[in-house]
Design an enzyme around this catalytic site. Sequence first.
Site, PDB file in Angstrom:
ATOM      1  N   ALA A   1       0.834  -1.195   0.000  1.00 32.83           N
ATOM      2  CA  ALA A   1       0.000   0.000   0.000  1.00 32.83           C
ATOM      3  C   ALA A   1       0.871   1.248   0.000  1.00 32.83           C
ATOM      4  O   ALA A   1       0.424   2.328   0.365  1.00 32.83           O
ATOM      5  CB  ALA A   1      -0.947  -0.007   1.195  1.00 32.83           C
ATOM      6  N   SER A   2       2.125   1.088  -0.380  1.00 32.74           N
ATOM      7  CA  SER A   2       3.127   2.155  -0.481  1.00 32.74           C
ATOM      8  C   SER A   2       3.049   3.169   0.652  1.00 32.74           C
ATOM      9  O   SER A   2       3.357   2.843   1.783  1.00 32.74           O
ATOM     10  CB  SER A   2       3.090   2.800  -1.860  1.00 32.74           C
ATOM     11  OG  SER A   2       1.849   3.351  -2.153  1.00 32.74           O
ATOM     12  N   HIS A   3       2.595   4.346   0.375  1.00 31.85           N
ATOM     13  CA  HIS A   3       2.635   5.435   1.360  1.00 31.85           C
ATOM     14  C   HIS A   3       1.450   5.455   2.332  1.00 31.85           C
ATOM     15  O   HIS A   3       1.383   6.318   3.194  1.00 31.85           O
ATOM     16  CB  HIS A   3       2.694   6.773   0.616  1.00 31.85           C
ATOM     17  CG  HIS A   3       1.474   7.019  -0.206  1.00 31.85           C
ATOM     18  ND1 HIS A   3       1.315   6.464  -1.460  1.00 31.85           N
ATOM     19  CD2 HIS A   3       0.348   7.720   0.041  1.00 31.85           C
ATOM     20  CE1 HIS A   3       0.141   6.827  -1.944  1.00 31.85           C
ATOM     21  NE2 HIS A   3      -0.467   7.587  -1.054  1.00 31.85           N
TER      22      HIS A   3
END
Length: 158
Positions: A99-101
């Site tokens: 979910a990266s950031h």
Amino acid sequence: MKKLFGTDGIRGIANREPMTADIAFHIGRAGAYLFKDKVNPKILIGRDTRISGDMLEAALIAGICSMGVNVLRAGIIPTPVVAYLTRIYNANCGIVISASHNPFDHNGIKYIRGDGFKFTDSEEEEIERIYFENHSKDEWPIGKNIGRIKELSQAEEK
């Protein structure tokens, strides 16, 4: 119009819809359905270090293998490396669990085409169509036709 996929895959709080193990299992089956009739079909999977990654990866892999498609499990690697390895290993597609950031309790599932680029909107819509219309419901290979998992222990060195 897409219902599960957003601008960068399916995202949400892990263990809440749409990021449950059940949905991941069926999204894995729906994605594998696209490639089940290919010769030696395989999907490469990589993920980030989020706690929920184990659960989602296991569910995706179970869904993919239950459709008769093999899995190349790359482990914890960055998204660009999943795209690269998908091409290097000639996988039909890649899947990134990340979910990266977003906050740590979130996670995501992103499909990458065999050429290393993200699925188009129409390709994601096709996975959703298979998922919602349950096209894969009667496809349950047995015996030697069940998908296998291959660990790519040296994936980070490629």
